[in-house]
Scaffold this motif. Structure first.
Motif, short mmCIF file in Angstrom:
data_model
loop_
_atom_site.label_atom_id
_atom_site.label_comp_id
_atom_site.label_asym_id
_atom_site.label_seq_id
_atom_site.Cartn_x
_atom_site.Cartn_y
_atom_site.Cartn_z
N GLU A 1 34.41 100.92 15.46
CA GLU A 1 34.97 99.66 14.94
C GLU A 1 36.22 99.28 15.74
O GLU A 1 36.41 98.11 16.07
CB GLU A 1 35.29 99.82 13.45
CG GLU A 1 34.06 99.94 12.55
CD GLU A 1 33.21 101.18 12.80
OE1 GLU A 1 33.79 102.27 12.96
OE2 GLU A 1 31.97 101.05 12.87
N LEU B 1 31.97 102.71 23.26
CA LEU B 1 31.20 102.20 22.12
C LEU B 1 29.71 102.43 22.31
O LEU B 1 29.03 103.01 21.47
CB LEU B 1 31.48 100.70 21.94
CG LEU B 1 30.58 99.95 20.96
CD1 LEU B 1 30.79 100.47 19.53
CD2 LEU B 1 30.85 98.45 21.00
N ARG C 1 35.26 97.87 19.02
CA ARG C 1 34.80 96.47 18.90
C ARG C 1 36.00 95.53 18.81
O ARG C 1 35.97 94.42 19.35
CB ARG C 1 33.89 96.31 17.68
CG ARG C 1 32.55 97.01 17.87
CD ARG C 1 31.58 96.75 16.72
NE ARG C 1 30.27 97.27 17.06
CZ ARG C 1 29.77 98.45 16.64
NH1 ARG C 1 30.48 99.22 15.82
NH2 ARG C 1 28.59 98.85 17.02
#
Lengths: 354, 381
Positions: free
Chosen positions: B368, B322, B371
Motif C-alpha cells: 500500500e 510492489l 502504491r
C-alpha cells in the motif's frame, strides 16, 4: 428467510455454534496451533452437543438435519478454529458415509460410536495412495494427510481396488498405525498425519457401496464451509485492528487502500458463503456442479481473505501474536489437500461439456 | 538465454554466489528454518566472502562492485534461503548503504569498513510499535543534553536486531518539526542504555532475527549523528529507495525458487498415470508464473541499473518492489498447487518459500505504501 435462504432454526443453530466456538476454542487456538495440538476436551463437549451426527437419522443418535445446517456449523467453528471445524466436518462425513453406504454387520453400533465422539479419520480421494491386492482380499500401504486421524477408532480410506476406486472402511485398532504430521503448514489442530496400514484383510463388507460421488460432494461442501469460516475469521481479526491501529494520526480504517482490503475480505466471504449454501441446498438433488464450483471458489477466496488479513495487520500480521497468519496457512492447506483450483477447473469444464 | 545485458564479470560473480547457495546453503536451509535460530557462524562465513559490502568501494572494505552485482547475489541466495538473504539485504541495503552515502569520512572508517568487510553485523532501526507505515511518526526521542544525545524509546520488527554490532536508527528531536525533526544516528552494541528486546515469532523467515530495540536514557556522542541535522528523514527515505530493490528481489527470488521446484516436480511425477507436464492446467500455471516472474525481474534489474546510474529511482524502485513481491507470493502459492499435498509438509521446501515471500509485501514499506509512492510520482502530492 434472509438473503442466504436460512430459516429461523438455522439462525438459532448458527448463533449456538458461534457461541460455543467463542467460549471453547478462542482462548487456546493460537497456542494449540503452535503445538500441533488437537482440542481433545472440546471434542467431548462437541459430541455432547450432538455436532457429529447432523445428517443422520435419530435412530442412531443423529439430528436429522439438512446439509445447510452442517455447513453452518462447520463455518461457525472455522471462524475461530479452521482446524477444529475440519475435524468436525470429517467426523460428520464419516458418520454419514458409513450409515448410508456401509456394508458392515455392526454398522449401527459404529455410527452410534462416531456420534458419541469416537473418532473417524478420512483419507480423501485427492491424496490417498492405498491399493488392494488383485483379488481384493487385502490392503496395505501408507498414506499421508489423513484428517482427524489422531486417536481415531475408525477410518475411511479412498483406495484403488482392482479397477474400482472407492472408499474403504477400516477399524484402526487392527494393523493401522497413525503418525502425526509435525511439519504441516496449517490445519495443525486437525489431527492430520500419516496412516500406515499393515496387511489388512478385507472383504466386500469393507467397501462402501457406490454412492455416485455423494461423499465427495459432502466433503466439498464442508471444505467450502471451512473456507467461508476462514474468510469470516479474517474479517474478525482485520476489521477491529484497522479501527484501532492509528497511523498518520488516524485509524488506518480511514484510508482508502485499507478500506479496499476490508471490502475484499467481505466480498469474498459473501461469495464463498453463497456458493457453499447453494451447494448445500442442492445436496439432496445430487447436483454435481454446485459442490465443485463452491470448493474451487471458496478455497481460493479463503486464501485471499487470509492474505488480506495479514496485509491489513502488516508487521503484526506476520507474527504469531494474531490469528491472521494462521488463516493464511490454514487456507493454503485446504488448497493443497483437495485437487487444486486449476486442476479442478478442468474437471468442471469436463462436467459442463461432456 | 539471458539477454539482460549482464557482463561477463556479473555472470562470473553470480556463479560464485550460486555455487555457495546451491552447495553450502541449500543443504542446511530447511534445518535453519526448523531450528528458527539465527546461525551466526554461517552469517560470518558469508561476511568473510565479502558479500556484506558488494556495492561498496574497496577503499571502504567493500568489493567495489555495482548494485546489479549485489542484486544478482541476493537472487541466488533467496532462491534457496530467504532468511539468509534478508539478513544480508538488511545489513547491506539498510545499514551499510546509509553510512556509505551519508556518513562522514570518520564514520566510514570506523563503522563502514568493518561492516563491509564482514567483520560486523549491521541493522536498521526505523519501525516502531506506533510507527510502521507512518515512519514519520517516530516516537523514539533524542534530546541534546550537556553535549550528548540522550535517546529514549522502542523500535520493533528490526531485522538482525539481537545480533547487530552497528545499528543505524531514527529518533525524533523536535516533535513540532514533524518529520524534519527526525535525525538518524548510529549506535553500537553494548552502549549503556541500549539493548535488544523481545524476538518476534514469525510466519516465515524464521531463522532470520527480528527483534525490538530498547533505548533507556542511552547517551550518544554528537559524532554518532548520521548526515546533517534535519536531514534524517531524507537519509532513511533514500535508504528505503535502495532497500526496496533488494526486498523486491527477495520476493522475486522466492518465486523463482518455487518455479524451479515445481518444474522439477512436474517433469518427474505423474498424476493418475499421466505425466504432470501433459496436463494443460500444469502448463498454464507454469507459463503464467514464469511470465510474471520474468516481467518482475526486468523491473528489478531496471531499478538496480538506475541506482548504478545514480539517477532518482523513487518511482521505479517502488514499482519493482510492489510488483515483484506480489508476484513472488503468488508464484509460491500457485507452484505449490503443482506439487499438491506434498507441498505443505516438510517434503519440499516450497511451503517455506511461500511463508517467507509474504513478508516482502510488508517489509520496507507495504504494498500500500509503494502504491502511495508511485501515485505521488504520477499524480503529484
Amino acid at each position: 428467510m434472509d438473503w442466504l435462504g436460512l430459516n429461523n432454526d438455522h439462525k438459532l443453530l448458527r448463533d449456538d455454534i458461534a457461541g460455543f466456538a467463542k467460549n471453547e476454542l478462542e482462548e487456546d487456538v493460537l497456542e494449540f496451533d503452535k503445538e500441533y495440538k488437537f482440542f481433545d476436551s472440546v471434542w467431548k463437549k462437541a459430541a455432547g452437543m450432538g455436532l457429529f451426527g447432523f445428517m443422520l437419522p435419530e435412530s442412531v443418535g443423529g439430528a436429522d438435519m439438512d446439509a445447510i445446517s452442517l455447513a453452518l456449523c462447520i463455518e461457525e467453528l472455522a471462524v475461530v478454529s479452521p482446524s477444529f471445524a475440519f475435524a468436525v466436518a470429517v467426523q460428520n462425513i464419516g458418520a454419514y458415509a458409513i450409515e448410508k453406504f456401509g456394508g458392515m454387520d455392526n454398522k449401527a453400533d459404529i455410527v452410534k460410536d462416531i456420534v458419541k465422539g469416537l473418532k473417524v479419520a478420512l483419507c480423501m480421494e485427492s491424496i490417498c495412495k492405498l491399493k488392494c491386492n488383485d483379488d481384493r482380499t487385502q490392503i496395505s500401504g501408507t498414506s499421508g494427510f489423513v484428517v482427524n486421524g489422531d486417536n481415531s477408532k475408525y477410518c475411511l480410506m479412498f483406495a484403488s481396488c482392482a479397477e474400482r476406486n472407492t472408499y474403504l472402511y477400516l477399524d484402526t485398532a487392527d494393523n493401522c498405525e497413525f503418525h502425526k504430521e509435525n511439519e504441516i503448514i496449517g490445519m495443525r489442530s486437525a489431527g492430520i498425519g500419516k496412516f500406515e496400514v499393515k496387511p489388512y484383510a478385507i472383504s466386500d463388507k469393507n467397501f462402501l457401496q457406490p454412492d455416485e460421488g455423494e461423499i465427495e460432494y459432502l466433503l466439498k461442501i464442508c471444505v467450502s464451509a471451512v473456507s467461508t469460516g476462514i474468510c469470516a475469521g479474517s474479517y474478525n481479526v482485520a476489521i477491529p485492528y484497522s479501527k484501532e491501529r492509528v497511523q498518520f494520526g488516524r485509524p488506518i480504517s480511514k484510508f482508502g487502500m485499507v478500506r479496499r482490503m476490508v471490502s475484499e475480505i467481505e466480498e469474498n466471504a459473501r461469495i464463498s458463503r453463497l456458493l457453499t449454501y447453494d451447494a448445500a441446498s442442492k445436496f439432496r438433488d445430487g447436483d454435481r456442479l454446485a459442490p465443485y464450483i463452491a470448493s474451487v471458489t471458496a478455497r481460493d477466496r479463503a486464501m485471499v481473505c487470509g492474505d488480506r488479513a495479514v496485509q491489513v495487520l502488516g508487521g503484526a500480521g506476520y507474527t504469531k501474536d494474531y490469528p491472521a497468519e494462521m488463516y493464511f496457512r490454514d487456507a493454503k492447506t485446504l488448497e493443497a489437500l483437495l485437487y487444486s483450483a486449476e486442476e479442478e477447473r478442468e474437471l468442471i469444464g469436463k462436467i459442463i461439456t461432456d | 538465454m539471458d539477454l539482460m545485458e549482464f557482463s561477463k564479470e556479473h555472470l562470473e560473480f553470480r556463479d560464485e554466489v550460486r555455487d555457495f547457495a546451491q552447495n553450502r546453503l541449500k543443504p542446511i536451509a530447511e534445518d535453519l528454518e526448523r531450528k528458527a535460530e539465527f546461525d551466526y557462524d554461517l552469517i560470518m562465513e558469508i561476511g568473510r566472502k565479502g558479500w556484506f559490502g558488494i556495492p561498496i568501494p574497496e577503499k571502504y572494505g567493500g568489493m567495489g562492485k555495482d548494485n546489479v552485482s549485489y542484486i544478482l547475489a541476493l537472487e541466488e541466495l533467496t532462491k534457496v534461503c530467504g532468511a539468509t538473504a534478508i539478513m544480508v539485504a538488511a545489513h547491506c541495503s539498510l545499514c551499510v548503504c546509509p553510512i556509505y552515502y551519508d556518513g562522514n569520512e570518520e564514520q566510514k572508517k570506523k563503522y563502514l569498513v568493518p561492516l563491509a568487510r564482514g567483520e560486523k553485523i549491521g541493522s536498521f532501526g526505523l519501525s516502531e510499535p506506533n510507527a510502521g507505515s507512518d515512519a514519520g511518526g517516530t516516537e523514539t526521542t533524542a534530546v541534546l543534553k550537556d553535549g550528548k544525545w540522550v535517546i529514549n524509546g522502542q523500535k520493533r520488527w528490526i531485522t538482525n536486531g539481537s545480533y547487530a554490532d552497528v545499528i543505524v536508527f531514527t529518533a525524533q528531536t523536535n516533535k513540532e518539526l514533524k518529520h524534519h525533526g527526525i535525525y538518524s544516528f548510529i549506535v553500537e552494541k553494548g552502549t549503556p542504555g541500549f539493548s535488544p528486546g523481545n524476538k518476534e515469532d514469525k510466519l516465515g523467515l524464521r531463522s532470520s532475527n527480528t527483534a525490538e530495540l530498547l533505548f533507556d536514557e542511552c547517551e550518544l556522542p554528537p559524532e554518532n549523528l548520521l548526515g546533517k541535522e534535519g536531514e534524517g528523514f531524507k537519509v532513511f527515505m533514500r535508504t528505503l529507495d535502495g532497500g526496496r530493490i533488494s526486498i523486491g528481489m527477495l520476493g522475486l527470488g522466492l518465486g523463482e525458487g518455487a518455479l524451479e521446484s515445481a518444474i522439477e516436480f512436474a517433469t518427474t511425477h505423474e498424476r493418475k498415470g499421466k505425466p504432470l507436464i501433459k496436463y494443460q492446467w500444469v502448463q498454464k500455471l507454469i507459463a503464467d508464473t514464469a511470465t510474471e516472474l520474468e516481467a518482475a525481474r526486468h523491473l528489478i534489474y531496471h531499478a538496480a541499473r538506475l541506482k548504478d546510474a545514480k539517477v532518482d529511482l523513487n518511482k521505479e524502485g517502488a514499482m519493482a518492489k510492489l510488483y515483484a513481491s506480489e508476484v513472488g507470493t503468488r508464484a509460491c502459492r500457485k507452484m505449490m498447487d503443482i506439487i499438491g499435498p506434498d507441498s505443505i509438509n516438510g517434503t519440499y521446501p516450497i511451503q517455506r518459500l511461500l511463508r517467507d515471500a509474504k513478508l516482502m509485501e510488508i517489509g520496507e514499506g507495504t504494498s500500500e505504501v509503494q502504491r502511495i509512492v508511485i501515485g505521488r510520482q504520477l499524480l503529484g502530492r
